[in-house]
Design an enzyme around this catalytic site. Structure first.
Site, PDB file in Angstrom:
ATOM      1  N   GLU B 313       0.836  -1.205   0.000  1.00 11.93           N
ATOM      2  CA  GLU B 313       0.000   0.000   0.000  1.00 11.93           C
ATOM      3  C   GLU B 313       0.870   1.253   0.000  1.00 11.93           C
ATOM      4  O   GLU B 313       0.463   2.306  -0.495  1.00 11.93           O
ATOM      5  CB  GLU B 313      -0.960   0.003   1.205  1.00 11.93           C
ATOM      6  CG  GLU B 313      -2.125   0.968   1.025  1.00 11.93           C
ATOM      7  CD  GLU B 313      -3.235   0.776   2.055  1.00 11.93           C
ATOM      8  OE1 GLU B 313      -2.925   0.666   3.254  1.00 11.93           O
ATOM      9  OE2 GLU B 313      -4.410   0.738   1.658  1.00 11.93           O
ATOM     10  N   HIS B 342       7.329 -27.185   2.135  1.00 12.51           N
ATOM     11  CA  HIS B 342       6.443 -28.239   1.635  1.00 12.51           C
ATOM     12  C   HIS B 342       5.287 -27.637   0.849  1.00 12.51           C
ATOM     13  O   HIS B 342       4.274 -28.294   0.644  1.00 12.51           O
ATOM     14  CB  HIS B 342       5.946 -29.095   2.791  1.00 12.51           C
ATOM     15  CG  HIS B 342       7.055 -29.829   3.477  1.00 12.51           C
ATOM     16  ND1 HIS B 342       7.327 -31.153   3.250  1.00 12.51           N
ATOM     17  CD2 HIS B 342       8.012 -29.403   4.339  1.00 12.51           C
ATOM     18  CE1 HIS B 342       8.380 -31.526   3.968  1.00 12.51           C
ATOM     19  NE2 HIS B 342       8.814 -30.476   4.642  1.00 12.51           N
ATOM     20  N   LYS B 444     -12.961   3.032  -3.702  1.00 10.00           N
ATOM     21  CA  LYS B 444     -14.103   3.408  -2.873  1.00 10.00           C
ATOM     22  C   LYS B 444     -15.166   4.127  -3.697  1.00 10.00           C
ATOM     23  O   LYS B 444     -16.357   3.890  -3.540  1.00 10.00           O
ATOM     24  CB  LYS B 444     -13.648   4.319  -1.716  1.00 10.00           C
ATOM     25  CG  LYS B 444     -13.013   3.545  -0.567  1.00 10.00           C
ATOM     26  CD  LYS B 444     -12.657   4.464   0.597  1.00 10.00           C
ATOM     27  CE  LYS B 444     -11.912   3.706   1.695  1.00 10.00           C
ATOM     28  NZ  LYS B 444     -11.385   4.598   2.744  1.00 10.00           N
TER      29      LYS B 444
END
Lengths: 520, 520
Positions: B313, B342, B444
């Site tokens: 960010e 793994h 937004k």
């Protein structure tokens, strides 16, 4: 653009939309030969040809799961789980089991972790036994960090705990270490570990031999054909699911339904093939774009971690099947939406255009909470997902949008099967073996060297008794070549003074700008 | 090679080793001017210059945390937390508080989540109140997914729950929605929410006004200078830490100590500057390599997710400070070692060479568990870390190796401060504003459009009553342009038939290959 950008299973409501990706019918047509060849190879996988030639192993998870529910093994797992949940099978002191410790790493842990979180949710372990219908709380040791053991012990009562060790070969050191740790812990508590211990392992493996020799209460066989990262729809996923009350038959039916959909030869109608083809086009067949996984669902948070293994361990290979050095790979990361919009989505929107995002939307809300004016809390989740998709696309960034009704067993099974098929198909498109992991073997060998050196250093410490000096000085004295490893081992010993028999301490010398080790 | 590849704080044992990175003294020398200029800018940040010019905001977290423990606010938080833990402050029905619901997203959640997991561990919520010394269990709502609310409710008793809403502006919709949800839930349960509700917010914000108007039991002020992703060492991190018994003063002292170390001008002696310079060289100043974070510690599992926000960010920006389009970024992912070996380490070892790994080793084992021959369980963790570092380096892959004695408050504070400084310095090297997030604003806005459309669609549904058709047909009828958003809204409604007043259902038409929506 594709002529048909959206594939839908009308009955389940599972849909996948590629309209946000820069892939066209022409792209698919130009890949025609490649797609057909890859489809043919997929047929060979299903027909049982040895596709993992490095390990001489068939790859049968696509077909095995259809037959599995009818098997004696399936019935045996269900009977066992029911008997544990009902209290018919009890621990060594006659108490009903209340918790499961799943001891496994990699494929033995990630699938069960995904299913637990998605189906039972994060609060499962805090529910009463009644609310759990007698099924077990679940904890994981998936590392060789003693902090993991200590944290599990805080939540576990050994007397009512079932310890399930899952390892195909039984040689996986992390799983072995945790097994040894719990054997000791039970012995220290004066409890008979064998009556608390079960295993999922291949017949004849180290773990199989060990558990038989010690009379463990239950051993489930793991077929040789099962691979770690594609084991969730087999015995590896089944045992923990059944013991925690998850309806595993539904996971299988969801996967099998998806298998049916993803077997069709026409890539334009096959969501797995279209997914793989899209990855191929987006990343130039070389993984030039990262796969960002953003499920708009709290319950699907572990999805990206599960896919990291499935995709990266399958696709991240040095050579192709013809032995050419290709350094393939496909990076996977992400957490959940809308939350990630307040974390790394800033970069996706404005920063490097080096990814494609995959959104997974879940339509059904868990609760009907009205925020105002007929707009519900879950509508915002939808709005944020659609809004972010719009924002990303307006910046030319690429998005795949999946949607499903709800996070249930069938859809989790479907997601697993979809990605398993897409990964296998993508591997065919780039001509690599998706089913081995030679890089992990290389790492295991390197680690074994360090552990061997550790034993060597341990054996030399008595000679060094009374010495003090930098790691370099002591290494010379002890005749050890690998200085970095030697210093690491001394540091580890020095920082664990509580260990019985510890001989090493250290202090920083500001003058020498180095650690001074003292051996007693 | 650097002449000095290892920086060590001899007193705390915190060390960072760059010997696995392809960076040399010559690289640093050639960056000399850049480094000096960036150091000068760092000085301006600390001197309180308005560095986030887009928001007209000072960036003071580096200096504020040194003064914070001496403040009245600090003492107030500690008093409040003690009073809650002792039962002096009680809920609406006179019962002692037992659990904290932290309602916040992004920086308001990720830092507290990191600290909780690292310090209190994964079993904290399952400990008895006595073992917790009366401090609170902790749960998070960090999304607008009702599944998150439903899962929290499974573990919470509203009567003994403290709901802490954290939002600087109070306008963060997700946090607002969860607040509304809990207001309703308390009202439905006949409980006085105000006596369970506290807030961390900026004076005069929407949330401040709302909480004052409703007489919430406690409101902590959040200074205007605090930024979301750098808020963990301020009030945002303090309140949840204090309520859960975490010694926040130690987190601060660890951070402040690291601040001292990372203020020195000589990059060769400054771990944050060297970290940033290494990122710069490894990724050509453009983030061409992903940052893979692998702490060899179960307790540090959330570290990569925390850093994803802090790094991506901050760094993922479209333009530099001079307005040039640069599309910067630095991808972050990873979970924990040895577990990831793994999972995705196969790709790191053999696949795309498009990353540098950061290992964080923790020397002190939580338990002394001997596996055999004087080799302890924790030695394997070290062996796997050192082995993987060797394996990666033998393939020419790059690794940074950090080490610390133990995962405690001081070291978590130090890690946070180290990365905060490195990110700010890296931003100076590439001339971007690390402290705003314009891409989030864009998202937004796009989301608000969808929500507005949702209200519009809701208002038009009565007109459509009795209609059935594809989304396209209904959109035309209703005069809605944005078909994708319109269909999404209809789908969301149709898949939530339990909603009061729901008017929409849908069925898949195999013939039309489309959904048929019916409005009643």
């Amino acid at each position: 653009m594709l002529s048909n950008t959206r594939l839908v299973d009308g009955e389940t409501g599972f849909s996948i939309d590629f309209s946000g990706m820069r892939i066209s019918d022409a792209d698919l047509d130009s890949m025609g030969g490649k797609l057909a060849a890859a489809h043919e190879e997929m047929g060979k996988i299903e027909a049982g040809e040895v596709k993992n030639i490095d390990e001489g192993r068939k790859v049968t998870h696509f077909s095995d799961r259809a037959a599995y529910p009818g098997s004696e093994l399936f019935a045996d797992v269900e009977r066992f789980a029911q008997a544990v949940a009902s209290g018919e099978i009890k621990g060594s002191t006659g108490k009903k089991f209340d918790a499961l410790l799943l001891n496994g790493i990699g494929g033995s842990a990630l699938g069960p972790q995904l299913v637990q979180f998605a189906i039972n949710g994060p609060a499962w372990n805090e529910l009463s036994s009644e609310k759990r219908k007698g099924f077990l709380r679940i904890y994981f040791t998936d590392n060789t960090d003693t902090a993991g053991v200590a944290d599990a012990l805080k939540a576990l009562d050994l007397e009512t705990t079932l310890v399930l060790s899952v390892s195909k070969s039984g040689g996986t050191q992390e799983t072995k270490n945790n097994m040894i740790a719990f054997e000791k812990l039970y012995a220290d508590a004066g409890l008979d570990f064998a009556k608390h211990a079960c295993a999922v392992t291949m017949e004849g493996s180290q773990l199989d031999q060990h558990s038989r020799a010690n009379g463990w209460m239950k051993i489930f066989p793991m077929a040789e054909s099962i691979g770690g990262r594609t084991s969730e729809t087999a015995i590896v996923g089944h045992v923990p699911a059944a013991l925690t009350g998850v309806d595993f038959a539904k996971i299988l039916s969801g996967a099998v339904r998806m298998d049916g959909w993803t077997r069709v030869s026409d890539a334009k109608k096959n969501p797995a093939y279209l997914l793989a083809a899209t990855w191929y086009v987006a990343g130039n067949g070389k993984g030039d774009r990262n796969m960002v996984i953003v499920p708009y669902s709290d319950r699907l948070l572990p999805m990206s971690r599960y896919l990291q293994q499935l995709v990266m361990e399958s696709i991240g290979k040095e050579t192709d099947r013809d032995g050419n050095i290709v350094h393939q790979g496909l990076n996977v990361f992400g957490n959940k939406g809308g939350t990630d919009a307040h974390a790394f989505i800033q970069q996706l929107n404005d920063g490097r255009d080096d990814f494609f995002a995959t959104f997974i939307e879940v339509y059904k809300d868990a609760m009907d909470i009205e925020i105002g004016d007929g707009v519900f809390m879950g509508d915002y989740l939808h709005g944020f997902q659609a809004g972010l998709a719009d924002a990303l696309q307006s910046k030319g960034r690429q998005v795949i949008q999946m949607a499903m009704r709800t996070v249930d067993e069938e859809n989790v099974g479907a997601l697993i099967a979809l990605y398993e098929r897409a990964v296998a198909f993508y591997a065919e498109l780039i001509n690599i073996n998706a089913f081995h992991q030679p890089g992990v073997e290389a790492y295991k060998k390197a680690s074994k060297k360090i552990i061997a050196l550790l034993s060597e250093v341990n054996s030399k410490l008595p000679e060094l008794a009374g010495s003090a000096g930098t790691a370099a000085e002591l290494a010379e004295k002890a005749g050890v070549d690998n200085l970095a490893a030697f210093e690491g081992i001394l540091a580890k010993a020095a920082e664990n003074p509580s260990r019985p028999g510890n001989r090493v301490s250290r202090e920083w010398s500001e003058g020498k700008k180095d650690w001074i080790y003292t051996v007693i």
